[in-house]
Design a protein around this motif. Structure first.
Motif, mmCIF file in Angstrom:
data_model
loop_
_atom_site.group_PDB
_atom_site.id
_atom_site.type_symbol
_atom_site.label_atom_id
_atom_site.label_comp_id
_atom_site.label_asym_id
_atom_site.label_seq_id
_atom_site.Cartn_x
_atom_site.Cartn_y
_atom_site.Cartn_z
ATOM 1 N N GLY A 1 46.608 21.920 33.541
ATOM 2 C CA GLY A 1 46.695 22.791 34.707
ATOM 3 C C GLY A 1 45.733 22.303 35.765
ATOM 4 N N THR A 2 46.072 22.530 37.025
ATOM 5 C CA THR A 2 45.293 21.947 38.120
ATOM 6 C C THR A 2 44.647 22.957 39.045
ATOM 7 N N ASP A 3 45.036 24.237 38.988
ATOM 8 C CA ASP A 3 44.636 25.230 39.995
ATOM 9 C C ASP A 3 45.219 24.856 41.353
ATOM 10 N N PHE A 4 46.450 24.337 41.355
ATOM 11 C CA PHE A 4 47.138 23.945 42.581
ATOM 12 C C PHE A 4 47.185 25.129 43.542
ATOM 13 N N GLY A 5 46.789 24.894 44.775
ATOM 14 C CA GLY A 5 46.601 25.940 45.773
ATOM 15 C C GLY A 5 45.140 26.149 46.096
ATOM 16 N N ASN A 6 44.253 25.630 45.232
ATOM 17 C CA ASN A 6 42.806 25.699 45.439
ATOM 18 C C ASN A 6 42.363 24.447 46.186
ATOM 19 N N GLY A 7 42.491 24.477 47.504
ATOM 20 C CA GLY A 7 42.066 23.338 48.323
ATOM 21 C C GLY A 7 42.989 22.146 48.161
ATOM 22 N N GLU A 8 42.489 20.981 48.556
ATOM 23 C CA GLU A 8 43.288 19.769 48.537
ATOM 24 C C GLU A 8 43.386 19.213 47.118
ATOM 25 N N LEU A 9 44.591 19.162 46.611
ATOM 26 C CA LEU A 9 44.874 18.575 45.301
ATOM 27 C C LEU A 9 46.192 17.826 45.392
ATOM 28 N N ALA A 10 46.267 16.682 44.736
ATOM 29 C CA ALA A 10 47.512 15.930 44.721
ATOM 30 C C ALA A 10 48.583 16.741 44.010
ATOM 31 N N PRO A 11 49.754 16.919 44.621
ATOM 32 C CA PRO A 11 50.825 17.669 43.952
ATOM 33 C C PRO A 11 51.456 16.828 42.852
ATOM 34 N N GLY A 12 52.229 17.482 41.995
ATOM 35 C CA GLY A 12 52.878 16.764 40.914
ATOM 36 C C GLY A 12 51.907 16.468 39.791
ATOM 37 N N VAL A 13 52.242 15.467 38.972
ATOM 38 C CA VAL A 13 51.332 15.047 37.911
ATOM 39 C C VAL A 13 50.112 14.430 38.571
ATOM 40 N N ASN A 14 48.987 15.126 38.488
ATOM 41 C CA ASN A 14 47.784 14.758 39.244
ATOM 42 C C ASN A 14 47.012 13.683 38.473
ATOM 43 N N PRO A 15 46.884 12.471 39.040
ATOM 44 C CA PRO A 15 46.211 11.403 38.293
ATOM 45 C C PRO A 15 44.743 11.690 38.019
ATOM 46 N N VAL A 16 44.082 12.454 38.884
ATOM 47 C CA VAL A 16 42.680 12.797 38.638
ATOM 48 C C VAL A 16 42.575 13.721 37.436
ATOM 49 N N GLU A 17 43.484 14.682 37.338
ATOM 50 C CA GLU A 17 43.488 15.594 36.192
ATOM 51 C C GLU A 17 43.764 14.825 34.902
ATOM 52 N N VAL A 18 44.752 13.942 34.930
ATOM 53 C CA VAL A 18 45.098 13.175 33.731
ATOM 54 C C VAL A 18 43.935 12.295 33.301
ATOM 55 N N ALA A 19 43.312 11.594 34.258
ATOM 56 C CA ALA A 19 42.193 10.717 33.916
ATOM 57 C C ALA A 19 41.037 11.508 33.316
ATOM 58 N N ALA A 20 40.779 12.698 33.843
ATOM 59 C CA ALA A 20 39.693 13.520 33.308
ATOM 60 C C ALA A 20 40.023 13.995 31.891
ATOM 61 N N LEU A 21 41.282 14.283 31.617
ATOM 62 C CA LEU A 21 41.677 14.668 30.261
ATOM 63 C C LEU A 21 41.448 13.515 29.278
ATOM 64 N N VAL A 22 41.762 12.301 29.705
ATOM 65 C CA VAL A 22 41.513 11.145 28.839
ATOM 66 C C VAL A 22 40.012 10.973 28.634
ATOM 67 N N ARG A 23 39.225 11.178 29.676
ATOM 68 C CA ARG A 23 37.767 11.116 29.526
ATOM 69 C C ARG A 23 37.259 12.173 28.553
ATOM 70 N N ALA A 24 37.987 13.287 28.461
ATOM 71 C CA ALA A 24 37.602 14.360 27.539
ATOM 72 C C ALA A 24 38.075 14.088 26.113
ATOM 73 N N GLY A 25 38.591 12.906 25.862
ATOM 74 C CA GLY A 25 38.933 12.536 24.501
ATOM 75 C C GLY A 25 40.375 12.727 24.111
ATOM 76 N N LEU A 26 41.236 13.129 25.045
ATOM 77 C CA LEU A 26 42.641 13.303 24.716
ATOM 78 C C LEU A 26 43.341 11.944 24.752
#
Length: 350
Positions: free
Chosen positions: A262-287
């Motif tokens: 989940g991205t909290d889309f609507g909370n300021g500027e966020l890339a729409p769709g599959v957000n690469p920043v969100e995905v990269a952070a999930l991988v950093r979290a060990g996923l």
């Protein structure tokens, strides 16, 4: 990489090619189920870009119940599930926020009255408790009557008053009596613990204002609580906060906790769709890549994925990253960010 996509991408992934009779005939790639952003606000941002970027379904976590019910009835993508209004304490977050949509907050009194001491006082206290529980049940019933699939509560001690344990317990009980899960915005010292102790089903943000101890995280995972990631907003705004959220999520995932994208889309500027920043952070979290796909395709808040489907699937074109790059956050993010939505019948196994 071997031909067996499920070996590293998990059982939801299939190698496919596009039909020779449609657009881009014969294009190859990986087919995934319809993907879900489990934390959006559709009164604050349009979902058109999210759909163009591969998101087929969304979960709205705070809106005027009548307005979001109307948005959800709109034909086409994304498919929408929603919580309706934020439930919060009197004067609590986000009742004073200028961004909140009109009608999107319900402030509720405490159910824990004080009628003095003694047997007569105890009976009076019970009567008062039942009377005060009425607003809780009415607020839950209001969201349900507008078609809500879950109940959202705000526990933000940084921004104002929060529910005391008896009131939060009453909300959870009322929601569960209707078969609705409860999701909490937990922000501030002790707020995640309050939500976990009350049996809240989902935290709408990976905890970000404090480092939770391993025992509490283990208890949340063991109880089946799920956490929605929303890491990109912190990567965008504050490195230290981002590291706290990623560390908590890493240990929660390692303990067997259920992670939802989940991205909290609507909370300021966020890339729409599959957000690469969100995905990269999930991988950093060990996923692993397979875990990220599972978090994206999870049908929560419904028990089955039927609501996300309606004959569509996700195509991530081209080959996935090589085996030795599947632990690279940027490589996995760049690959998944090319996802697009297609009719399922256009994709053929290969």
């Amino acid at each position: 990489m071997t031909d067996d996509a499920t070996r590293v991408l998990g059982p939801l992934a299939r190698r496919v090619r596009r039909s020779l009779n449609g657009d881009h005939p014969g294009e190859t790639g990986i087919m995934l189920p319809p993907l879900v952003d489990h934390h959006v606000h559709l009164q604050l941002a349009t979902a058109d870009g999210a759909v163009a970027g591969g998101i087929a379904a969304v979960v709205d976590l705070g809106a005027d119940p009548g307005a979001i019910a109307g948005i959800a009835r709109t034909e086409g993508l994304p498919h929408v599930r929603y919580a309706g209004a934020f439930l919060t304490a009197i004067g609590g977050y986000p009742s004073d926020r200028p961004w909140r949509p009109e009608g999107s907050v319900r402030e509720l009194p405490s159910v824990d009255g004080d009628a003095g001491a003694g047997a007569d006082a105890e009976r009076a206290r019970e009567r008062e408790h039942r009377a005060l529980a009425g607003p809780v049940e009415a607020a839950v019933e209001e969201q349900r009557s507008f078609g809500a699939s879950l109940i959202k509560v705000a526990l933000n001690s940084v921004a104002g008053p929060v529910f005391d344990p008896p009131t939060l317990d009453a909300i959870v009980a009322a929601a569960h009596a209707h078969g609705l899960p409860v999701a909490a915005h937990a922000e501030g010292d002790g707020m995640a613990r309050l939500a976990i102790d009350a049996g809240v089903d989902v935290l709408v943000h990976a905890p970000f204002t404090e480092r939770l101890d391993d025992a509490l995280i283990g208890r949340a995972a063991a109880r089946g609580q799920a956490w929605i990631s929303t890491l990109a907003i912190h990567v965008r705004d504050d490195d230290a906060v981002a590291e706290t959220a990623i560390d908590n999520l890493r240990r929660f995932h390692a303990a067997g906790g259920r992670v939802l994208y989940g991205t909290d889309f609507g909370n300021g500027e966020l890339a729409p769709g599959v957000n690469p920043v969100e995905v990269a952070a999930l991988v950093r979290a060990g996923l692993a890549a397979s875990d990220v796909i599972a978090a994206l395709a999870d049908p929560w808040p419904d028990a089955t994925p039927a609501w996300t489907d309606a004959g569509v699937a996700t195509l991530v074109p081209g080959p996935p990253p090589d085996d030795d790059r599947l632990a690279d956050p940027d490589a996995v993010a760049a690959w998944l960010a090319t996802a697009r939505i297609l009719p399922a019948e256009e994709l053929e196994p290969r």
